[in-house]
Design an enzyme around this catalytic site. Structure first.
Site, PDB file in Angstrom:
ATOM      1  CE  LYS A 130      -6.022 -13.411   7.211  1.00 12.09           C
ATOM      2  NZ  LYS A 130      -6.904 -12.253   6.994  1.00 12.09           N
ATOM      3  CG  ASP A 170      -5.585 -11.555   3.953  1.00 10.02           C
ATOM      4  OD1 ASP A 170      -6.286 -10.758   4.587  1.00 10.02           O
ATOM      5  OD2 ASP A 170      -4.328 -11.467   3.959  1.00 10.02           O
TER       6      ASP A 170
HETATM    7  P1  NDP Z   1      -4.217  -8.111  -2.573  1.00  7.31           P
HETATM    8  O1  NDP Z   1      -3.432  -9.354  -2.758  1.00  7.31           O
HETATM    9  O2  NDP Z   1      -5.398  -7.855  -3.437  1.00  7.31           O
HETATM   10  O3  NDP Z   1      -3.269  -6.830  -2.671  1.00  7.31           O
HETATM   11  C1  NDP Z   1      -2.174  -6.680  -1.829  1.00  7.31           C
HETATM   12  C2  NDP Z   1      -1.457  -5.399  -2.185  1.00  7.31           C
HETATM   13  O4  NDP Z   1      -0.471  -5.147  -1.209  1.00  7.31           O
HETATM   14  C3  NDP Z   1      -0.716  -5.483  -3.515  1.00  7.31           C
HETATM   15  O5  NDP Z   1      -0.638  -4.199  -4.075  1.00  7.31           O
HETATM   16  C4  NDP Z   1       0.664  -5.992  -3.086  1.00  7.31           C
HETATM   17  O6  NDP Z   1       1.712  -5.661  -3.981  1.00  7.31           O
HETATM   18  C5  NDP Z   1       0.852  -5.233  -1.778  1.00  7.31           C
HETATM   19  N1  NDP Z   1       1.711  -6.021  -0.894  1.00  7.31           N
HETATM   20  C6  NDP Z   1       1.500  -7.283  -0.457  1.00  7.31           C
HETATM   21  N2  NDP Z   1       2.523  -7.688   0.314  1.00  7.31           N
HETATM   22  C7  NDP Z   1       3.401  -6.676   0.335  1.00  7.31           C
HETATM   23  C8  NDP Z   1       4.652  -6.483   0.959  1.00  7.31           C
HETATM   24  N3  NDP Z   1       5.206  -7.443   1.720  1.00  7.31           N
HETATM   25  N4  NDP Z   1       5.251  -5.283   0.793  1.00  7.31           N
HETATM   26  C9  NDP Z   1       4.698  -4.297   0.023  1.00  7.31           C
HETATM   27  N5  NDP Z   1       3.506  -4.446  -0.605  1.00  7.31           N
HETATM   28  C10 NDP Z   1       2.880  -5.597  -0.443  1.00  7.31           C
HETATM   29  O7  NDP Z   1      -4.641  -8.130  -1.025  1.00  7.31           O
HETATM   30  P2  NDP Z   1      -5.808  -7.325  -0.294  1.00  7.31           P
HETATM   31  O8  NDP Z   1      -6.010  -6.003  -0.941  1.00  7.31           O
HETATM   32  O9  NDP Z   1      -6.962  -8.248  -0.156  1.00  7.31           O
HETATM   33  O10 NDP Z   1      -5.205  -7.151   1.164  1.00  7.31           O
HETATM   34  C11 NDP Z   1      -4.456  -5.993   1.552  1.00  7.31           C
HETATM   35  C12 NDP Z   1      -4.465  -5.866   3.054  1.00  7.31           C
HETATM   36  O11 NDP Z   1      -5.815  -5.737   3.525  1.00  7.31           O
HETATM   37  C13 NDP Z   1      -3.885  -7.041   3.843  1.00  7.31           C
HETATM   38  O12 NDP Z   1      -3.274  -6.563   5.015  1.00  7.31           O
HETATM   39  C14 NDP Z   1      -5.125  -7.855   4.234  1.00  7.31           C
HETATM   40  O13 NDP Z   1      -4.896  -8.655   5.366  1.00  7.31           O
HETATM   41  C15 NDP Z   1      -6.089  -6.714   4.519  1.00  7.31           C
HETATM   42  N6  NDP Z   1      -7.509  -7.058   4.485  1.00  7.31           N
HETATM   43  C16 NDP Z   1      -8.074  -7.635   3.388  1.00  7.31           C
HETATM   44  C17 NDP Z   1      -9.416  -7.908   3.373  1.00  7.31           C
HETATM   45  C18 NDP Z   1     -10.096  -8.447   2.167  1.00  7.31           C
HETATM   46  O14 NDP Z   1     -11.325  -8.565   2.208  1.00  7.31           O
HETATM   47  N7  NDP Z   1      -9.408  -8.750   1.088  1.00  7.31           N
HETATM   48  C19 NDP Z   1     -10.256  -7.664   4.563  1.00  7.31           C
HETATM   49  C20 NDP Z   1      -9.579  -6.977   5.638  1.00  7.31           C
HETATM   50  C21 NDP Z   1      -8.251  -6.713   5.580  1.00  7.31           C
HETATM   51  P3  NDP Z   1       2.299  -6.781  -4.979  1.00  7.31           P
HETATM   52  O15 NDP Z   1       1.286  -6.869  -6.081  1.00  7.31           O
HETATM   53  O16 NDP Z   1       3.613  -6.243  -5.397  1.00  7.31           O
HETATM   54  O17 NDP Z   1       2.408  -8.038  -4.179  1.00  7.31           O
HETATM   55  O1  2IT Z   2      -8.675  -9.713   7.304  1.00 14.53           O
HETATM   56  C1  2IT Z   2      -9.861  -9.904   6.997  1.00 14.53           C
HETATM   57  O2  2IT Z   2     -10.800  -9.487   7.688  1.00 14.53           O
HETATM   58  C2  2IT Z   2     -10.135 -10.652   5.762  1.00 14.53           C
HETATM   59  N1  2IT Z   2      -9.202 -11.004   5.047  1.00 14.53           N
HETATM   60  C3  2IT Z   2     -11.552 -11.001   5.385  1.00 14.53           C
HETATM   61  C4  2IT Z   2     -12.017 -12.238   6.101  1.00 14.53           C
HETATM   62  C5  2IT Z   2     -13.347 -12.765   5.666  1.00 14.53           C
HETATM   63  O3  2IT Z   2     -13.713 -13.811   6.218  1.00 14.53           O
HETATM   64  O4  2IT Z   2     -14.026 -12.181   4.821  1.00 14.53           O
END
Ligand code: NDP
Ligand code: 2IT
Length: 450
Positions: A130, A170
């Site tokens: 990461k 992420d």
């Molecule tokens: P985005 O940046 O697209 O969206 C994040 C969302 O979470 C936004 O709505 C944001 O609100 C909110 N958020 C972020 N930080 C905080 C905080 N400290 N408190 C409250 N709300 C918060 O990210 P993703 O959708 O890609 O990721 C979301 C989660 O999923 C994370 O935990 C990530 O690690 C996990 N994940 C993502 C993957 C991927 O492929 N993208 C894969 C597997 C897991 P705001 O706009 O106000 O910041």
């Molecule tokens: O938390 C996760 O699994 C991710 N943000 C996706 C990682 C990836 O390599 O696609």
């Protein structure tokens, strides 16, 4: 749990906390794994003798570096960035990059540690890593984000490669950032390689990667429901977040016949008892991805909805909760609310959104609880499929990728059931931890002392 096991957990965790002071998130992620793995390790002496747990909780390396860039007013800005290369026993390092002011070494170590188990569970040959930076993309212009990404890649390029380490997105890193990062890697290295995933479709990205984490989470939760002869159809669902994972989880759950009643961001949550349909979701995607606005604007547009500032959506009565925002967003009071209101399934779209006390509360009340390393593995799984397509120099159709994703999520579910089911209840935390552990541990034993 026997006294002997409890003592072993306590001893292991005190050592870990001592070696990694002030890394609260990392301690939490390891504690969750050790609670379920320790009994298994004590029953299987070969893992204990080879000190696998001690070795798996120490990253292969952590790279820390300075990122200097110039903002639009000509001021010099300085951020810190990291890549935590945790374990490459079963394949090249793989895992996302996060840009958020809350990013610390502890946060990236917890994420890298979980990624090792998650990537193993997918069945694909991927190690765990990461990275990210405390850079805050909010309020920055496209040019500022571009200059930051280019500066970050000047250093990161030395440490990555299609057979070495393949980053992805992420929080705060979506298609815009991946495009800037990939463009600058290609320019500096003068080679076109699948060194990042989540790329644009025009330059090696995979169909279905954008949707994969959210869709995969719902496929996993649907498997959990099917296992108890139930389904998403007719269920009420609370989702937190409104980013990549949240919006595509909402889209798939709606398609399966559920009513999505909440979404959130860091300023609060919206509750729409009428449900968030395709048209409303299109508004949210445009709001968050293109206009980069706030979720409160949803309630300004749709009179059926209310916005509650500085709160999370867990007080709303639902059958299913899908936390899809960030770590530690479900605490014990939230878990009590959800249980008291009759929640049946909680599946984590985010990484570690549920703290340990809340997890224990769900399990004690026989709520089916899918930990992120299993239920959000669809994103990295389709990243793995993107790597395969890049290596083969071809692209699969949307249907083909989605079919493979559904099969991968079903197999992860089967592994969790196999290792976690007892007395008619599946402990998905135990199942995912043991299921993810075995492949990595066997590879490490085969390599000898390295
Ligand atoms: P985005 O940046 O697209 O969206 C994040 C969302 O979470 C936004 O709505 C944001 O609100 C909110 N958020 C972020 N930080 C905080 C905080 N400290 N408190 C409250 N709300 C918060 O990210 P993703 O959708 O890609 O990721 C979301 C989660 O999923 C994370 O935990 C990530 O690690 C996990 N994940 C993502 C993957 C991927 O492929 N993208 C894969 C597997 C897991 P705001 O706009 O106000 O910041
Ligand atoms: O938390 C996760 O699994 C991710 N943000 C996706 C990682 C990836 O390599 O696609």
């Amino acid at each position: 749990m026997t006294d002997q096991t409890q003592h072993a957990i306590h001893k292991f965790m005190s050592g870990l906390v001592k070696r990694n002071p002030d890394e609260r998130e990392f301690h939490q992620a390891v504690q969750e794994v050790v609670e379920t793995l320790m009994p298994f390790i004590m029953e299987n002496k070969k893992y204990k003798d080879a000190c696998i747990l001690e070795r798996m909780t120490e990253p292969d390396r952590i790279i820390t570096f300075r990122v200097c860039w110039e903002d639009d007013r000509g001021n010099i800005r300085v951020n810190r960035a990291w890549r935590v290369q945790f374990n490459n026993s079963i394949g090249p390092y793989k895992g996302g990059l996060r840009f958020h002011p809350s990013v610390t070494q502890s946060v990236l170590k917890f994420l890298g540690f979980e990624q090792v188990f998650k990537n193993s569970l997918t069945g694909l040959p991927m190690g765990g890593a990461k990275g990210g930076s405390n850079f805050n993309p909010k309020g920055k212009s496209d040019s500022e984000v571009m200059r930051f990404c280019q500066s970050l890649m000047v250093e990161l390029r030395r440490h990555i490669g299609e057979h070495v380490d393949v980053p992805a997105g992420d929080i705060g890193v979506g298609s815009r950032e991946i495009s800037y990062l990939f463009g600058s890697y290609k320019r500096m290295e003068n080679r076109y390689a699948g060194v990042l995933t989540g790329k644009g479709l025009q330059f090696g990205g995979s169909l279905g990667r954008t949707e994969a984490t959210g869709y995969g989470c719902v496929y996993f939760a649907e498997n959990m429901l099917n296992h108890i002869n139930d389904s998403f159809s007719g269920k009420k669902v609370a989702i937190s977040g409104s980013g990549n994972v949240a919006t595509y989880a909402a889209e798939k759950a709606h398609e399966l016949g559920a009513t999505i009643v909440t979404l959130s961001d860091s300023s609060g949550f919206i509750h729409d008892p009428d449900g968030i349909d395709e048209e409303k979701l299109a508004f949210v995607k445009d709001l968050k991805e293109v206009r980069r606005g706030r979720i409160s604007e949803y309630a300004d547009k749709y009179s059926s909805a209310t916005f509650t500032a500085d709160a999370r959506p867990w007080s709303v009565p639902v059958d299913i909760a899908l936390p899809c925002a960030t770590q530690n967003e479900i605490h014990i009071d939230d878990a009590r609310n959800l249980v008291d209101n009759g929640v049946k399934v909680v599946a984590e779209g985010a990484n570690m959104p549920t703290d340990l006390a809340a997890t224990h509360h769900f399990q004690a009340n026989k709520v089916l609880f899918g930990p992120g390393k299993a239920s959000n593995a669809g994103g990295v799984a389709v990243s793995g499929l993107e790597q395969s397509q890049n290596a083969l120099r071809l692209s699969w159709s949307h249907e083909e990728v989605d079919q493979r994703l559904q099969i991968i999520m079903r197999k992860i579910h089967e592994k969790c059931v196999y290792h976690g089911e007892a007395d008619n209840y599946v402990d998905y935390v135990k199942g995912a931890n043991i299921g993810g552990f075995i492949k990595v541990a066997e590879a490490m034993i085969a390599y000898g002392v390295v």
